[in-house]
Design a protein around this motif. Sequence first.
Motif, PDB file in Angstrom:
ATOM      1  N   PHE A 144       0.841  -1.195   0.000  1.00 21.38           N
ATOM      2  CA  PHE A 144       0.000   0.000   0.000  1.00 21.38           C
ATOM      3  C   PHE A 144       0.873   1.241   0.000  1.00 21.38           C
ATOM      4  CE2 PHE A 144      -3.178  -3.039   1.230  1.00 21.38           C
ATOM      5  CZ  PHE A 144      -4.335  -2.550   0.633  1.00 21.38           C
ATOM      6  N   ALA A 145       0.521   2.190  -0.876  1.00 19.94           N
ATOM      7  CA  ALA A 145       1.292   3.411  -1.030  1.00 19.94           C
ATOM      8  C   ALA A 145       0.361   4.626  -1.017  1.00 19.94           C
ATOM      9  CB  ALA A 145       2.096   3.384  -2.330  1.00 19.94           C
ATOM     10  N   PRO A 146       0.561   5.566  -0.091  1.00 20.77           N
ATOM     11  CA  PRO A 146      -0.247   6.784  -0.077  1.00 20.77           C
ATOM     12  C   PRO A 146       0.315   7.822  -1.052  1.00 20.77           C
ATOM     13  CG  PRO A 146       1.110   6.664   1.907  1.00 20.77           C
ATOM     14  CD  PRO A 146       1.430   5.453   1.094  1.00 20.77           C
ATOM     15  N   LEU A 147      -0.361   7.997  -2.159  1.00 21.19           N
ATOM     16  CA  LEU A 147      -0.012   8.962  -3.199  1.00 21.19           C
ATOM     17  C   LEU A 147      -1.289   9.692  -3.591  1.00 21.19           C
ATOM     18  CD1 LEU A 147       2.087   6.456  -5.310  1.00 21.19           C
ATOM     19  CD2 LEU A 147       3.066   8.365  -4.009  1.00 21.19           C
ATOM     20  N   GLY A 148      -1.177  10.934  -4.030  1.00 24.08           N
ATOM     21  CA  GLY A 148      -2.371  11.726  -4.293  1.00 24.08           C
ATOM     22  C   GLY A 148      -3.178  11.283  -5.496  1.00 24.08           C
ATOM     23  N   PHE A 149      -2.512  10.726  -6.501  1.00 25.47           N
ATOM     24  CA  PHE A 149      -3.173  10.274  -7.727  1.00 25.47           C
ATOM     25  C   PHE A 149      -2.454   9.026  -8.200  1.00 25.47           C
ATOM     26  CE2 PHE A 149      -4.059  10.166 -12.286  1.00 25.47           C
ATOM     27  CZ  PHE A 149      -5.397  10.533 -12.351  1.00 25.47           C
ATOM     28  N   HIS A 150      -3.204   8.060  -8.716  1.00 30.68           N
ATOM     29  CA  HIS A 150      -2.548   6.822  -9.132  1.00 30.68           C
ATOM     30  C   HIS A 150      -1.561   7.126 -10.264  1.00 30.68           C
ATOM     31  CE1 HIS A 150      -1.783   2.669 -10.112  1.00 30.68           C
ATOM     32  NE2 HIS A 150      -2.447   2.332  -9.017  1.00 30.68           N
ATOM     33  N   PRO A 151      -0.285   6.780 -10.074  1.00 32.87           N
ATOM     34  CA  PRO A 151       0.735   7.201 -11.037  1.00 32.87           C
ATOM     35  C   PRO A 151       0.840   6.346 -12.287  1.00 32.87           C
ATOM     36  CG  PRO A 151       1.760   5.993  -9.254  1.00 32.87           C
ATOM     37  CD  PRO A 151       0.295   6.113  -8.905  1.00 32.87           C
ATOM     38  N   LEU A 152       0.121   5.219 -12.336  1.00 34.51           N
ATOM     39  CA  LEU A 152       0.373   4.263 -13.407  1.00 34.51           C
ATOM     40  C   LEU A 152      -0.874   3.874 -14.202  1.00 34.51           C
ATOM     41  CD1 LEU A 152       2.542   2.474 -14.727  1.00 34.51           C
ATOM     42  CD2 LEU A 152       2.048   0.725 -12.996  1.00 34.51           C
ATOM     43  N   MET A 153      -1.961   3.559 -13.546  1.00 34.77           N
ATOM     44  CA  MET A 153      -3.096   2.936 -14.217  1.00 34.77           C
ATOM     45  C   MET A 153      -4.075   3.956 -14.803  1.00 34.77           C
ATOM     46  SD  MET A 153      -2.487  -0.219 -14.088  1.00 34.77           S
ATOM     47  CE  MET A 153      -1.292  -1.256 -13.245  1.00 34.77           C
ATOM     48  N   SER A 154      -4.702   3.563 -15.908  1.00 33.96           N
ATOM     49  CA  SER A 154      -5.776   4.368 -16.481  1.00 33.96           C
ATOM     50  C   SER A 154      -7.034   4.196 -15.636  1.00 33.96           C
ATOM     51  CB  SER A 154      -6.065   3.941 -17.914  1.00 33.96           C
ATOM     52  OG  SER A 154      -6.643   2.635 -17.940  1.00 33.96           O
ATOM     53  N   ARG A 155      -7.999   5.057 -15.870  1.00 30.11           N
ATOM     54  CA  ARG A 155      -9.275   4.939 -15.153  1.00 30.11           C
ATOM     55  C   ARG A 155      -9.903   3.568 -15.398  1.00 30.11           C
ATOM     56  NH1 ARG A 155     -14.107   8.598 -17.189  1.00 30.11           N
ATOM     57  NH2 ARG A 155     -12.708  10.315 -16.622  1.00 30.11           N
ATOM     58  N   ALA A 156      -9.852   3.090 -16.638  1.00 26.39           N
ATOM     59  CA  ALA A 156     -10.488   1.813 -16.982  1.00 26.39           C
ATOM     60  C   ALA A 156      -9.804   0.636 -16.303  1.00 26.39           C
ATOM     61  CB  ALA A 156     -10.485   1.616 -18.496  1.00 26.39           C
TER      62      ALA A 156
END
Length: 462
Positions: A144-156
């Motif tokens: 688990f990583a607390p980051l403000g926005f997912h850095p890798l995956m698309s919305r889909a």
Amino acid sequence: MSNPGQSNMTPIKNRAQLIDVISSGCKQKNDWRIGTEHEKFGFTLPHYASVNRAAYAPPDYKSNGIEALLERLSGPEWSAILDKGNLIGLAGKNSQKGCSISLEPAGQFELSGAPLENLHETQKEMSAHFALIKEPASALGLGFAPLGFHPLMSRAEMPWMPKSRYAIMRRYMPEVGTLGLDMMKRTCTVQVNLDFSSEADMAQKMRVSLALQPLATAIFANSPFIEGKPNGWLSNRARIWLDTDNQRCGQPSAFFEENFGFEQYVDWVLDVPMYFVNRDGNYHDVAGCSFRKWINGEDQEPLRHMTPTIGDFEDHLTTVFPDVRLKQYLEMRGADAGTPEMMLAQSAFWVGLLYDADVLEETEKLVKKHPWHIYQALRPKVAQFGLDAEFPGGLRKLAQDIVKLAQKGLEQRGLGEGRYLDPLTKIAEGAPNQAEYWLERYKTVWNGDVRPIFDEASVTHS
């Protein structure tokens, strides 16, 4: 977003009842507490990757994912919270009483902390939570990583959790903004919940903290990547909120007015379109309906045979998303999730500014050197440029002055909490914020590959 709770079925007969819901939060200073909530993205550990789940991909609800983790955490300290038979959260009991674990729409794992007396207790609670989930998460091949926005995956590529209210929001969000589904699936935040003693105290804290949310966004920015690449914004989480649903988000001008109080907040909430009504554990889609028309007895087909209750209003309060939200306490909502040190610093920042009357007065005087619209205009600027955003006299200078005031406020408490502001002092004086740190790592050590951020930001494995 909160877990479903017990609903107050008292019928609404007048507006005064709604004002009482919020004003009941007034507390004597000795009873003021600190409640910290923080979210984090789950990801697949590389050595557990398979044909069905790639390295760093988010876990599904099933398939040894989020449901299995919640099941492993259930026990003497945690009781299950169900939504149509699905395990979607945990309520703390015994030593965990006052805490809860809930799920954001794509499985972001959230701890809603207990109301605590000081920041040392907040630090212990946060560390204990990460220790609690480390072993069961690792056994399932998760970090688990607390980051403000997912850095890798698309919305889909992000999964959906089986919470009924999210199905309603999923349908409605695209009608009111272009980025609402990204907010639901690809963002994580940290917030601190703080008390007030009176209506006047609440209004002063609201004005000051709402004006300073963009500054907090700049300091705590921690989301410079989207789908594996930088996209020119230091806080993609804050960027997403610019076009989620502007009727229920941001820095409403009414909150800055001198006559602002409980009544004015209730009036603002009543004019925010509804999402749902919960009856007997079933969520009814009433998205777009007016709560004001409902309590006034005006005909709206989805609500035709339902009587509005206090519980309905309390649910509705959880579906408005201003940068500072008022319930029976004030929620500071402008920061990206980040390192444990930064998330603790976020609580320290607002406690220092808001919990000492003299410091609060000094802070308000400093903030009022500029009209409110200057702070409202900062929201999009800080999302992109952080502390380099244009501001009269320099935003970094404001950061230095405000952090010093927060430090003063903590010193006045006499509890030795000032050290929790150390990361912010360094950033205000010119050190990189989290987003800038990650961008430098991306350009140098990581050689343009964003995936190492998960291991380096992880709070559940070494």
